[in-house]
Scaffold this motif. Structure first.
Motif, PDB file in Angstrom:
ATOM      1  N   PHE A   1       2.408  27.433   0.202  1.00 35.85           N
ATOM      2  CA  PHE A   1       3.289  27.794  -0.916  1.00 35.85           C
ATOM      3  C   PHE A   1       2.539  27.913  -2.230  1.00 35.85           C
ATOM      4  O   PHE A   1       2.760  28.835  -3.006  1.00 35.85           O
ATOM      5  N   THR A   2       1.658  26.935  -2.497  1.00 44.20           N
ATOM      6  CA  THR A   2       1.033  26.896  -3.815  1.00 44.20           C
ATOM      7  C   THR A   2       0.130  28.105  -4.032  1.00 44.20           C
ATOM      8  O   THR A   2       0.043  28.639  -5.139  1.00 44.20           O
ATOM      9  N   LEU A   3      -0.512  28.564  -2.949  1.00 48.49           N
ATOM     10  CA  LEU A   3      -1.295  29.789  -3.015  1.00 48.49           C
ATOM     11  C   LEU A   3      -0.454  30.920  -3.585  1.00 48.49           C
ATOM     12  O   LEU A   3      -0.897  31.682  -4.444  1.00 48.49           O
ATOM     13  N   ARG A   4       0.758  31.031  -3.103  1.00 49.86           N
ATOM     14  CA  ARG A   4       1.646  32.128  -3.511  1.00 49.86           C
ATOM     15  C   ARG A   4       2.113  31.932  -4.941  1.00 49.86           C
ATOM     16  O   ARG A   4       2.208  32.879  -5.712  1.00 49.86           O
ATOM     17  N   LEU A   5       2.420  30.698  -5.273  1.00 51.18           N
ATOM     18  CA  LEU A   5       2.847  30.427  -6.644  1.00 51.18           C
ATOM     19  C   LEU A   5       1.722  30.721  -7.626  1.00 51.18           C
ATOM     20  O   LEU A   5       1.945  31.315  -8.682  1.00 51.18           O
TER      21      LEU A   5
ATOM     22  N   SER B   1      -0.571  32.808  -7.280  1.00 53.56           N
ATOM     23  CA  SER B   1      -0.672  34.253  -7.368  1.00 53.56           C
ATOM     24  C   SER B   1       0.389  34.809  -8.322  1.00 53.56           C
ATOM     25  O   SER B   1       0.091  35.654  -9.177  1.00 53.56           O
TER      26      SER B   1
ATOM     27  N   ILE C   1      -7.319  36.934  -5.472  1.00 54.52           N
ATOM     28  CA  ILE C   1      -6.463  35.988  -6.201  1.00 54.52           C
ATOM     29  C   ILE C   1      -6.106  34.792  -5.323  1.00 54.52           C
ATOM     30  O   ILE C   1      -6.184  33.644  -5.769  1.00 54.52           O
TER      31      ILE C   1
ATOM     32  N   SER D   1      -7.269  30.644  -5.860  1.00 57.14           N
ATOM     33  CA  SER D   1      -6.402  29.476  -5.771  1.00 57.14           C
ATOM     34  C   SER D   1      -7.020  28.407  -4.866  1.00 57.14           C
ATOM     35  O   SER D   1      -6.997  27.214  -5.181  1.00 57.14           O
TER      36      SER D   1
ATOM     37  N   TYR E   1       4.012  23.037 -11.755  1.00 53.34           N
ATOM     38  CA  TYR E   1       5.237  23.800 -11.535  1.00 53.34           C
ATOM     39  C   TYR E   1       6.410  22.824 -11.569  1.00 53.34           C
ATOM     40  O   TYR E   1       6.343  21.750 -10.989  1.00 53.34           O
TER      41      TYR E   1
ATOM     42  N   GLU F   1       6.343  37.346  -4.288  1.00 49.20           N
ATOM     43  CA  GLU F   1       5.465  36.804  -3.264  1.00 49.20           C
ATOM     44  C   GLU F   1       6.330  36.302  -2.114  1.00 49.20           C
ATOM     45  O   GLU F   1       7.400  35.741  -2.338  1.00 49.20           O
TER      46      GLU F   1
END
Lengths: 209, 209
Positions: free
Chosen positions: A195-199, A201, B11, B15, B109, B191
């Motif tokens: 998830f954090t990868l996507r966030l 991004s 990207i 991360s 976040y 995403e």
DNA sequence: TGGTGTGAACAACTTCACAGCG
DNA sequence: CGCTGTGAAGTTGTTCACACCA
């Protein structure tokens, strides 16, 4: 079916096609063109035809694809005609949410075991009737209630160790939610959900416009 | 920083580098080579150097990269120096698990709003102190408690409609857990996190060996 | 000397464009 | 005639190999 290497992205798209076909088929649509199905799945129509061409010729020229027929073929390619059994590693919030995730159940995936290291949790029985086992007893549990895929929802720090135990017990497929790259033998397949990868991004693209 | 298009995959890798650097830095490592960092992140070292080169020159020839220094740069590139506020759409099992997901909180976040359509849930206050609002009141909620990113955990059928409401209210980033492709205007970033896609992929590779 | 930064070679994937067939 | 199946062209991303510099 020629012997060519198939792009991983093709496999992901097959999964999408299958989902969309299920829907269209249930809506009573009998025939669909590559143009239409591709549009629904957000891809180019040539892409879709090429994806299918890796596995055979499923369409009718001048007509399109029979939805039910094509769906059956794709499910077959993906190995979705059988039921897959899952073991959960790490019974936290995320893990418990996955146990009840309707899309897993609908698609033929079923959790048959759950593990944790927290002695407070071990022995508890979950709503689904599943009892939480000690990670150490994995070999015994697997022999009693075998499963093919391990779902990792432990914290990042513990994931590698847990995966090694699972592999030792014979698990060949890993769905990893922990944000780390796992080291596994060549005959074990790992898929990542991070998830954090996507966030991160999203953060990047929102910051740079 | 030359003006070249940057691959999305770069990207994602940034991360990962940032996460690994955090760890190494906390462990007291001051300098790291591209060779070592790349290995830890499961990529080729030339790849790592090229990824960084899109954004500047951060290394010292003959030495390597200063961990803290590089970490700061990457966080800057990704836009992680600020706190991002999230709105949750769909307060089911998965949504609630995300509210408590430690990696989100640690990375800056924070959920500031939660929405549902279920009148049984609306008005309830969650453990975190967050009150569940009616999806229809989104504009009002956003004006009172703004957020940049919408996290979609509704069932597949409702996602498109929910996203349209969110966008109308000014949300520019979407993290979508629903297994559907979303149609959004060009200035909105989406995403995808799709579990079943990954499971189907595992199913494929486990079936074909 | 040793590791970064980078042009050039390579590999993978996507799209085009049209032949071929129902 | 229309839509599939596919070689060829185009595009994008990765790896090599070495010049360059602290």
């Amino acid at each position: 079916m020629k012997y060519i290497k198939i792009p991983p992205a093709t496999i992901y798209r097959l999964s999408r096609y299958s989902r969309k076909l299920s829907l269209l088929s249930r809506e009573g649509l009998e025939v669909v063109s590559s143009e239409k199905l591709a549009a629904e799945c957000g891809v180019n129509s040539a892409q879709l035809r090429k994806d299918l061409a890796y596995f055979g010729e499923f369409g009718v020229r001048g007509v399109g694809y029979y939805t039910g027929h094509l769906l059956q073929h794709i499910k077959n390619i993906l190995g979705l005609e059988k039921e897959w059994r899952l073991g959960l590693f790490g019974v936290g919030n995320l893990g418990q949410a996955l146990l009840h995730y309707p899309n897993f159940i609908n698609q033929g995936y079923r959790f048959v075991a759950a593990f944790d290291v927290d002695s407070g949790k071990i022995g508890q029985t979950l709503g689904s009737g599943l009892e939480i086992s000690d990670m150490k007893d994995i070999t015994e549990v697997v022999s009693r209630e075998p499963f093919e895929i391990g779902v990792i929802t432990t914290p990042a720090g513990g994931a590698q160790q847990v995966v090694e135990l699972a592999i030792e017990a014979g698990v060949k497929g890993i769905l990893n939610f922990a944000p780390v790259i796992l080291r596994v033998p060549g005959d074990v397949v790992v898929e990542y959900v991070d998830f954090t990868l996507r966030l991160d991004s999203l953060s990047y693209y929102l910051s740079n416009r």
